[in-house]
Scaffold this active site. Structure first.
Site, PDB file in Angstrom:
ATOM      1  N   GLU A  52       0.838  -1.204   0.000  1.00 41.85           N
ATOM      2  CA  GLU A  52       0.000   0.000   0.000  1.00 41.85           C
ATOM      3  C   GLU A  52       0.874   1.256   0.000  1.00 41.85           C
ATOM      4  OE1 GLU A  52      -2.505   0.429   3.433  1.00 41.85           O
ATOM      5  OE2 GLU A  52      -3.590   2.140   2.584  1.00 41.85           O
TER       6      GLU A  52
ATOM      7  N   GLN B 213      10.636  36.218 -11.711  1.00 44.49           N
ATOM      8  CA  GLN B 213      11.583  35.265 -11.116  1.00 44.49           C
ATOM      9  C   GLN B 213      11.010  34.551  -9.898  1.00 44.49           C
ATOM     10  OE1 GLN B 213      15.346  37.203 -10.504  1.00 44.49           O
ATOM     11  NE2 GLN B 213      15.977  36.843 -12.624  1.00 44.49           N
TER      12      GLN B 213
ATOM     13  N   LEU C 221      -1.617  29.476  -9.277  1.00 43.75           N
ATOM     14  CA  LEU C 221      -2.918  29.792  -9.881  1.00 43.75           C
ATOM     15  C   LEU C 221      -3.678  30.830  -9.047  1.00 43.75           C
ATOM     16  CD1 LEU C 221      -2.216  27.057 -11.374  1.00 43.75           C
ATOM     17  CD2 LEU C 221      -4.673  26.705 -11.542  1.00 43.75           C
TER      18      LEU C 221
END
Ligand SMILES: Cc1cc2nc3c(=O)[nH]c(=O)nc-3n(C[C@H](O)[C@H](O)[C@H](O)COP(=O)(O)OP(=O)(O)OC[C@H]3O[C@@H](n4cnc5c(N)ncnc54)[C@H](O)[C@@H]3O)c2cc1C
Length: 206
Positions: A39, A76, A135
């Site tokens: 898992e 940057q 975003l």
């Protein structure tokens, strides 16, 4: 995770005949450990996949989104975030591909499996939240997929044993072995390279 409905089950006063116990019951704990190891390897791969998608979305968005007359990818500080995301991603890729998918047996070292799961899970969350940051407002909205990916990434720090459990397991194995896992001769779950470690006191004087 939306694609994986999750709920609790409760078993009260249930008696199971010995021959009906899965995996041989508590006396066969190796079976449980092997399932957990599988898992954890799978979860590390999932973290890597989440991080890769988040990185791609953030990079494409930064190239397309314009603020103050130029794409934000030209700033940057955005480049720095993308570069650090890529570092995390490339390290996770090495763990996932080089060691596990390339054919190394899964259960050579419990500490190695836990270390891989721990690192990839934390990096998955890091990269996903960096993607939200790039975003910005859109990253926080449900209509952009990074918001869901970030929640999924965080789950991988919890399921299959939390970060704390990975650390405790790693430490327990390291201290029980008193050797780095890869160098311990014999014993279940350890590789033997035949290499001898130098004495901490240095070479014996003659
Ligand atoms: C979406 C989702 C899906 C899941 N799917 C499954 C599933 O399919 N099967 C399954 O069995 N479980 C599943 N889980 C449960 C998951 O494995 C547990 O949430 C996880 O193991 C932590 O257990 P807990 O929530 O009881 O936290 P707790 O054990 O209450 O821990 C709370 C906090 O305390 C910390 N902590 C606990 N003990 C120590 C200690 N000794 N030292 C230091 N820190 C400690 C933990 O790391 C954690 O940060 C799922 C969970 C989620 C959120």
């Amino acid at each position: 995770m939306r694609g994986s409905p999750t709920g609790e089950i409760f078993l009260d006063d249930v008696r199971i005949p010995q021959d009906q116990l899965l995996g041989g019951g508590v006396r066969e704990r190796g079976h449980v450990k092997a399932s957990l190891a599988s898992e954890r390897v799978g979860l590390a791969v999932m973290s890597y996949g989440i991080a890769e998608r988040c990185y791609e979305i953030a990079r494409d968005y930064a190239l397309q989104r314009r603020q103050f007359g130029r794409p934000i990818a030209e700033y940057q500080m955005i480049q720095s975030r993308l570069a650090r995301m890529y570092v995390a991603l490339s390290n996770s890729r090495r763990i996932v591909y080089a060691d596990w998918i390339a054919g190394r047996p899964l259960h050579e070292s419990v500490a190695d499996v836990c270390a891989g799961k721990l690192y990839c899970a934390e990096m998955g969350t890091f990269v996903a939240f960096e993607a939200i940051h790039i975003l910005a407002g859109n990253g926080y909205m449900e209509e952009y997929v990074v918001e869901r990916l970030a929640r999924d990434a965080k789950l991988i720090e919890l399921g299959g044993g939390t970060t704390e459990m990975q650390i405790l397991t790693i430490a327990r194995e390291l201290l029980a072995a008193r050797e780095p896992p890869g160098l311990t001769p014999g014993g279940e779950g350890h590789r033997s390279t035949g290499a001898k470690r130098p004495s901490a006191r240095g070479p014996k004087s003659k």
